[in-house]
Design a protein around this motif. Sequence first.
Motif, PDB file in Angstrom:
ATOM      1  N   LYS A 283       0.801  -1.213   0.000  1.00 35.07           N
ATOM      2  CA  LYS A 283       0.000   0.000   0.000  1.00 35.07           C
ATOM      3  C   LYS A 283       0.845   1.279   0.000  1.00 35.07           C
ATOM      4  O   LYS A 283       0.288   2.382   0.113  1.00 35.07           O
ATOM      5  CB  LYS A 283      -0.930   0.008   1.216  1.00 35.07           C
ATOM      6  CG  LYS A 283      -2.013  -1.063   1.175  1.00 35.07           C
ATOM      7  CD  LYS A 283      -3.016  -0.798   0.062  1.00 35.07           C
ATOM      8  CE  LYS A 283      -4.138  -1.823   0.072  1.00 35.07           C
ATOM      9  NZ  LYS A 283      -5.142  -1.540  -0.973  1.00 35.07           N
ATOM     10  N   ILE A 284       2.156   1.150  -0.112  1.00 42.29           N
ATOM     11  CA  ILE A 284       3.010   2.340  -0.169  1.00 42.29           C
ATOM     12  C   ILE A 284       2.788   3.050  -1.503  1.00 42.29           C
ATOM     13  O   ILE A 284       2.812   2.429  -2.566  1.00 42.29           O
ATOM     14  CB  ILE A 284       4.490   1.963   0.008  1.00 42.29           C
ATOM     15  CG1 ILE A 284       4.728   1.436   1.433  1.00 42.29           C
ATOM     16  CG2 ILE A 284       5.394   3.163  -0.268  1.00 42.29           C
ATOM     17  CD1 ILE A 284       6.128   0.978   1.702  1.00 42.29           C
ATOM     18  N   VAL A 285       2.582   4.365  -1.422  1.00 41.03           N
ATOM     19  CA  VAL A 285       2.285   5.173  -2.601  1.00 41.03           C
ATOM     20  C   VAL A 285       3.576   5.800  -3.125  1.00 41.03           C
ATOM     21  O   VAL A 285       4.306   6.455  -2.364  1.00 41.03           O
ATOM     22  CB  VAL A 285       1.263   6.271  -2.272  1.00 41.03           C
ATOM     23  CG1 VAL A 285       1.004   7.154  -3.486  1.00 41.03           C
ATOM     24  CG2 VAL A 285      -0.027   5.654  -1.754  1.00 41.03           C
ATOM     25  N   GLY A 286       3.861   5.615  -4.408  1.00 40.77           N
ATOM     26  CA  GLY A 286       5.039   6.230  -5.016  1.00 40.77           C
ATOM     27  C   GLY A 286       6.342   5.615  -4.532  1.00 40.77           C
ATOM     28  O   GLY A 286       6.373   4.536  -3.929  1.00 40.77           O
ATOM     29  N   GLU A 287       7.431   6.327  -4.792  1.00 45.85           N
ATOM     30  CA  GLU A 287       8.756   5.867  -4.415  1.00 45.85           C
ATOM     31  C   GLU A 287       9.116   6.338  -3.009  1.00 45.85           C
ATOM     32  O   GLU A 287       8.495   7.271  -2.478  1.00 45.85           O
ATOM     33  CB  GLU A 287       9.797   6.398  -5.418  1.00 45.85           C
ATOM     34  CG  GLU A 287       9.601   5.877  -6.830  1.00 45.85           C
ATOM     35  CD  GLU A 287       9.803   4.363  -6.912  1.00 45.85           C
ATOM     36  OE1 GLU A 287      10.697   3.850  -6.203  1.00 45.85           O
ATOM     37  OE2 GLU A 287       9.046   3.703  -7.642  1.00 45.85           O
TER      38      GLU A 287
END
Length: 362
Positions: A283-287
């Motif tokens: 669920k981590i968004v982006g880098e």
Amino acid sequence: MKSLLVRIAKPHSVRVLHATQHRSIHASATSSAVLGRIRQVLDQARLEHKARPEKTQDAAPSDPPATDQPAKNHKEPSDATNKKPKSTQELLYESRVQQRAKQKEHLRMPQEYWPADAMLRMPKVFGKFPQPDDAEVAKIVLIGAANAGKSTLVNRLTGAEVSIVSRQPQTTRTRIMASSTVGNKQLVFLDTPGIVSRAGLRRIARGTVTAPWLTLAEASFAVLMLDAYKITEKATFVEDGLFDHFSRAKTIPAFLVVNKVDLITDQEKLRSRVKHYYDQYPKIVGEPIYISAMNNVGIDDLKTKLLGLTKKGDWEVPAHVTSDMSDLTRVEEIIRAEWFELMDSYMPYVITQRNVCWEESN
């Protein structure tokens, strides 16, 4: 100007501190003084438990002895000869009463000061306040190990010293709300105590342990913080447990923020360790976002990304407010930060800070 009187438990003195908006705080305490006071309190508690005097009655005056002398030469017995000698328990009880009377006299507060009661510590309530028709808001919780830099990051993002910071872990003990408003968008940050490993559960208060997990239910987005120096140079039991818990039980979207990158020389090793955690939570968004909260590196870019998370909704607080913390609680936190700066080891954690009165004036 706001001032606060603080009583510090010490064996032979009571020191009064004044905390002003300029934060000119002078505090001093030593291990021997605090331990001496602890022993004194324990001894006094034992005496209170034992010192329960029995009711005694004065002996009735005896009849005057028979004598052949005239009555005018007879002397009445004095009261001192009629009283029984006091028991050890009675003497201890009287000594304790006298000692308490002296303490009350020494701690007598000026009449112009208000007692620092519980109502003065309640969070501020703003009621209805003006806000734009197209108001947007995002509620973000910061989660990470102790001393990862969560409070420092909150202070940078809000532009105010909402959370106290120190070099020692677990400085933040409860959930703290902070906010930053830009245009029609408001970011509400929930600063939390550091995640505790299983080995540390017995040494930390239950409220401090559960606060991060309970706060997750309030937020719509999370910032998972990693200490760059710790994950490359030290043991990572806390971080491993944190991401394992998120991967199994959490669905909240999050940014992965890596703090203290200015302390790392081996960037390849750092990115390898970050990727290890990045892959564990889908669920981590982006880098991953690399910052240095202490040196204000990467903060503006992070705030821009957080502002992109806002959705239409009413603001939590007025635009000029950075926290709902009461003024008294904020002053108490400022004073508590001094203990962490002046003392090492376990000492700042065992001191009990008692604020006895509070005065507000224009």
